[in-house]
Scaffold this motif. Structure first.
Motif, short mmCIF file in Angstrom:
data_model
loop_
_atom_site.label_atom_id
_atom_site.label_comp_id
_atom_site.label_asym_id
_atom_site.label_seq_id
_atom_site.Cartn_x
_atom_site.Cartn_y
_atom_site.Cartn_z
N GLY A 59 44.06 21.97 23.47
CA GLY A 59 44.40 23.39 23.60
C GLY A 59 43.65 24.06 24.75
N ILE A 60 42.35 23.76 24.87
CA ILE A 60 41.56 24.34 25.97
C ILE A 60 42.16 23.89 27.30
N LEU A 61 42.55 22.62 27.37
CA LEU A 61 43.14 22.08 28.61
C LEU A 61 44.51 22.70 28.88
N ALA A 62 45.25 22.95 27.81
CA ALA A 62 46.56 23.58 27.98
C ALA A 62 46.39 25.03 28.45
N GLU A 63 45.34 25.69 27.94
CA GLU A 63 45.09 27.06 28.40
C GLU A 63 44.73 27.08 29.88
N LEU A 64 44.13 26.01 30.37
CA LEU A 64 43.83 25.90 31.81
C LEU A 64 45.07 25.46 32.59
N HIS A 65 46.18 25.26 31.89
CA HIS A 65 47.44 24.79 32.51
C HIS A 65 47.27 23.44 33.20
N MET A 66 46.50 22.57 32.56
CA MET A 66 46.29 21.26 33.17
C MET A 66 47.56 20.42 33.11
N ASP A 67 47.57 19.39 33.93
CA ASP A 67 48.74 18.50 34.02
C ASP A 67 48.88 17.70 32.71
N PRO A 68 50.09 17.10 32.47
CA PRO A 68 50.34 16.42 31.19
C PRO A 68 49.31 15.34 30.87
N GLY A 74 43.10 14.76 26.47
CA GLY A 74 42.38 15.65 25.56
C GLY A 74 42.62 15.24 24.11
N TYR A 75 43.85 14.93 23.80
CA TYR A 75 44.17 14.47 22.44
C TYR A 75 43.53 13.12 22.11
N LEU A 76 43.45 12.26 23.15
CA LEU A 76 43.05 10.87 22.88
C LEU A 76 41.59 10.57 23.22
N ARG A 136 39.33 14.50 36.69
CA ARG A 136 39.86 15.02 35.42
C ARG A 136 39.02 14.55 34.23
N VAL A 137 38.28 13.46 34.42
CA VAL A 137 37.36 13.00 33.37
C VAL A 137 36.37 14.12 33.03
N ILE A 138 35.82 14.72 34.09
CA ILE A 138 34.83 15.79 33.87
C ILE A 138 35.49 17.01 33.23
N ILE A 139 36.72 17.27 33.64
CA ILE A 139 37.40 18.45 33.08
C ILE A 139 37.61 18.26 31.57
N VAL A 140 38.04 17.05 31.16
CA VAL A 140 38.21 16.78 29.72
C VAL A 140 36.85 16.85 29.01
N LYS A 141 35.84 16.29 29.66
CA LYS A 141 34.50 16.29 29.06
C LYS A 141 34.00 17.74 28.88
N LEU A 142 34.28 18.59 29.84
CA LEU A 142 33.87 20.00 29.71
C LEU A 142 34.60 20.68 28.56
N ALA A 143 35.89 20.36 28.42
CA ALA A 143 36.66 20.95 27.31
C ALA A 143 36.11 20.45 25.98
#
Ligand code: GDP
Length: 395
Positions: A59-68, A74-76, A136-143
Motif C-alpha cells: 500500500g505504501i508503494l502504491a501510494e508512491l505510484h510505484m511500478d507494478p 512489496g507483497y512478496l 527499487r530494493v531500497i525503496i521496498v526496504k524503506l516502505a
C-alpha cells in the motif's frame, strides 16, 4: 503525527487500479493471493495475521505510484525469508525483476546494524546501496521499515529503541539520499518518539497549542505574497505555508540551542509554479517587495542537490518585519522534492507528460549518477567488511 490508516488488500487494489492498466493490476492482485496463502498461518508480534504487514508495504508503494514489479515485491518481500517459497518460485510466477528485488530485500534484512558510530553508519548506508543492484530494493526496504516503525509499539522497549536508532542513523538518511522526503520525515518523527518521548511530546503539544495563531499569520503572509506576484499574471500558482516536522524542529533546537518558539514561529512559505522562468520571476517580485537577508539565497534549480532536489530558497524581512523563508519551485520539481527517486520509478503512463520532460530525465541521470558514485565508494566493500567484521554484523 497522523496515524496511518490500515489498508486492506481491496484498498491496495483500488489504489493501483487508479494508475495501472488491467494487466498490471492483475499481476499485483496475484501477488497478494500468493503472499496470502504462504503467510496464512503466521502472526505478527502484535498478534495480528502476518499478511497485514505485506499489505501495508504494498500500500505504501502504491501510494508512491510505484511500478507494478515494485508493488508486487512489496507483497512478496518476506516470503523467501519466512515461508517455504523459494526465489525460483518467485521468478517463475512473477519474473526476473521481481525476483531480484525480493532477493535484495531479503539480503538486506540479514545484515544487522549494531554500532552507532558515525563513520560506520555512513559505511553501512553505502553497503546497503552497493548491495542493492536495483534501487527499487531500497525503496521496498524503506516502505517495509516505515510500516515496522508505525507498528513499533508491539515490541519490547529495548527493541523499540534499537530499531528506532537504526531508523534514524541508517534508513532516514538513505531516504534523504534518494530524496524520498515523505518517508524520511515520517521515519524521523516516529524514531524520535521512541528515542526521546519527552522531547517528541513537548514539541507536538506546543505545536498544537500554537497551531491556530500560526495558521492566521501564515495566511496573512500567503495573501501578501499572492498580492506581490499578481502583476506577473501567472496561470497556475499555489502559495501555502510549509508544514514543519517534529524531528527537524527538535534538531534545530538542539543544534542551534534555540527555543521552540524561535524555530516554530519562523514563517516558511512555498510557491509552486508551472515553469522555471516563472520561478525566477516570482523570486524577483519577492525581492523587489521585501529586503532579502544576506547569504540566505540558494539556487538549487541551477545547481540541484545530489538527491535531485531543485528549488529556489530565499529569506526576506517579510510583512511586519518578520523573517520569511520562501521556497519557489515548479510542480514537477515539487513531485521530486517529496518523492525523489521514487517519482522517477513511478508508473510511466501519463507521468512526466508535462513541460519538464527533458529536465526530469536530466535529474534522473543526476540522481542515479550520485548513487553510482556512492556504490563506487562502497566497491571497497571487502576492505570495509574486514574493518568492521564482528563489530557491525552478525552471521
Ligand atoms: P538552505 O540553508 O537554504 O540550503 O536549506 P536547508 O538545508 O537549511 O533546508 C531548508 C529547507 O529546504 C528544509 O527544511 C527543506 O524544506 C528544504 N530542503 C532542503 N534540502 C531538501 C531536499 O533535499 N529535499 C527536500 N524535499 N527539501 C529540502
Amino acid at each position: 503525527m497522523v496515524e496511518a490508516k490500515k489498508l486492506t488488500a481491496q484498498d491496495v487494489h483500488d489504489l493501483i487500479a487508479d494508475y495501472m492498466n488491467d494487466e498490471h493490476v492483475k499481476k499485483v492482485d496475484k501477488a497478494y493471493q500468493f503472499a496470502f496463502h504462504l503467510h496464512q498461518e503466521q502472526k505478527r508480534k502484535s498478534g495480528e495475521p502476518y499478511i497485514i504487514h505485506p499489505i501495508q508495504v504494498a500500500g505504501i508503494l502504491a501510494e508512491l505510484h510505484m511500478d507494478p514489479d515494485t508493488v508486487v515485491a512489496g507483497y512478496l518481500h518476506d516470503i523467501v525469508e519466512d515461508t517455504t517459497a523459494t526465489l525460483a518460485d518467485v521468478e517463475q510466477a512473477f519474473g526476473h525483476d521481481v525476483a531480484v528485488i525480493v532477493d535484495g530485500v531479503s539480503k538486506l534484512s540479514r545484515i544487522k546494524y549494531k554500532s552507532s558510530r558515525e563513520q560506520l553508519a555512513e559505511n553501512h548506508r553505502k553497503l546497503l546501496l552497493a548491495m542493492s543492484h536495483d534501487i527499487r530494493v531500497i525503496i521496498v526496504k524503506l516502505a517495509d521499515r516505515l510500516h515496522n516503525m508505525r507498528t513499533l509499539s508491539a515490541l519490547r522497549e529495548e527493541k523499540q529503541r534499537r530499531i528506532a536508532a537504526e531508523t534514524l542513523e541508517i534508513y532516514a538518511p538513505l531516504a534523504d539520499r534518494l530524496g524520498i522526503m515523505t518517508i524520511k520525515w515520517e521515519l524521523e518523527d516516529m524514531a524520535l518518539r521512541y528515542l526521546n518521548f519527552d522531547a517528541y511530546h513537548d514539541i507536538a503539544k506546543s505545536m498544537d497549542l500554537r497551531r491556530q495563531e500560526r495558521l492566521e499569520i501564515v495566511d496573512e503572509a500567503v495573501d501578501e505574497i499572492k498580492h506581490s506576484i499578481t502583476d506577473l499574471h501567472l496561470a497556475n500558482t499555489e502559495v501555502y505555508g510549509r508544514p514543519k516536522h517534529i524531528y527537524s524542529i527538535y534538531r534545530k533546537m538542539v543544534d542551534k540551542n534555540k527555543r521552540f518558539e524561535e524555530i516554530y514561529d519562523l514563517l516558511a512559505i512555498r510557491v509552486l509554479v508551472d515553469t522555471i522562468p516563472e520561478t525566477y520571476a516570482v523570486l524577483g517580485a519577492i525581492h523587489a517587495r521585501w529586503t532579502p537577508m544576506p547569504g540566505r539565497f540558494k539556487d538549487y534549480i541551477a545547481l540541484p542537490k545530489a538527491n535531485g532536489y531543485q528549488s529556489l530558497h530565499t529569506s526576506v524581512i517579510g510583512p511586519g518585519g518578520r523573517p520569511l523563508e520562501v521556497q519557489i519551485r515548479t510542480y514537477k520539481m515539487h513531485e521530486i522534492a517529496e518523492y525523489g527517486i521514487a517519482a522517477h520509478w513511478a508508473y510511466k503512463e501519463g507521468n512526466f507528460a508535462g513541460a519538464d520532460v527533458q529536465n526530469a530525465d536530466q535529474q534522473k541521470l543526476n540522481v542515479i549518477q550520485g548513487i553510482l558514485e556512492l556504490q563506487d565508494d562502497a566497491q571497497d566493500a571487502d576492505d570495509f567488511m574486514e574493518s568492521v567484521k564482528g563489530d557491525l554484523f552478525t552471521d
